[in-house]
Design an enzyme around this catalytic site. Sequence first.
Site, PDB file in Angstrom:
ATOM      1  N   ALA A 172      41.362  46.363  50.162  1.00  0.00           N
ATOM      2  CA  ALA A 172      41.473  46.088  51.419  1.00  0.00           C
ATOM      3  C   ALA A 172      42.117  44.823  51.594  1.00  0.00           C
ATOM      4  CB  ALA A 172      39.828  45.424  51.569  1.00  0.00           C
ATOM      5  N   SER A 218      43.700  38.255  46.193  1.00  0.00           N
ATOM      6  CA  SER A 218      44.602  36.979  46.758  1.00  0.00           C
ATOM      7  C   SER A 218      45.549  36.570  45.973  1.00  0.00           C
ATOM      8  CB  SER A 218      43.451  35.804  47.093  1.00  0.00           C
ATOM      9  OG  SER A 218      42.530  36.116  48.055  1.00  0.00           O
ATOM     10  N   THR A 268      44.391  44.690  44.758  1.00  0.00           N
ATOM     11  CA  THR A 268      43.001  44.442  45.110  1.00  0.00           C
ATOM     12  C   THR A 268      42.807  43.302  46.453  1.00  0.00           C
ATOM     13  OG1 THR A 268      42.401  42.569  43.689  1.00  0.00           O
ATOM     14  CG2 THR A 268      41.578  44.651  42.913  1.00  0.00           C
ATOM     15  N   HIS A 269      41.905  43.229  47.192  1.00  0.00           N
ATOM     16  CA  HIS A 269      41.751  42.602  48.451  1.00  0.00           C
ATOM     17  C   HIS A 269      42.480  41.429  48.644  1.00  0.00           C
ATOM     18  CE1 HIS A 269      39.319  38.994  47.505  1.00  0.00           C
ATOM     19  NE2 HIS A 269      38.861  39.503  46.647  1.00  0.00           N
ATOM     20  N   ASP A 270      43.155  41.361  49.724  1.00  0.00           N
ATOM     21  CA  ASP A 270      43.996  40.361  50.176  1.00  0.00           C
ATOM     22  C   ASP A 270      45.241  40.050  49.428  1.00  0.00           C
ATOM     23  OD1 ASP A 270      42.323  39.531  52.566  1.00  0.00           O
ATOM     24  OD2 ASP A 270      40.809  39.036  50.735  1.00  0.00           O
TER      25      ASP A 270
END
Length: 210
Positions: A118, A155, A135-137
């Site tokens: 995401a 992140s 993975t996310h961000d």
Amino acid sequence: MTAAEGVLLIGASGLAREVLAAGMVGVVGILDDDAALHGTEVGGVPVHGAIDSAADREEQLLVCIGPSAMRREVVRRLHALGVTAERFAIFAARSARIGASSDIGAGSIVLDGAVITADAALGEHVVVMPNCTITHDDVIDDFATLAAGVSLGGSVRIGEAAYVGMNASVKQGVTIGVEATVGMGSVVLVDVPDQQTWAGVPARELGADS
């Protein structure tokens, strides 16, 4: 995401053969500066001529040069010849899973089994080898390369033209600097400065005092 029709691969390389093996359609030829390859075939695709001839053609382009710095040099060379960003295709293998909220920049390559979840952002001319997890961000800057099996926590930022070696893992929130190198199998727990080479578990700068 579908492959563009009428694509020339830049570089008669192992990466070009991997893109072809992963099922890219519409590839009409390869350009490479090795004159000995002109008139031959690589992966069943004809090698038409030198890289600079791309400026005089109309097909889309995909730069299949593995090393980040060399890939950047070739793209800059093409830009200087008038090739615009709109000419560059994107290739994602059908087995790659890409979240609807994630973005992939022009010229980037995502190979088999990669997972992008995401709100991740891949820049231009990024190469993601098989079975990577983004993975996310996460933010992957232009010309970065993730070797097979790399896993990034949330992140994470990978700097321009950085290289993360096979099966390396990067902890959430960590930054890998511009043109930095992370060795294969490394576990990165803290930020890696620009242009440094780190390796090990946990990873640290190669050559640093113990």
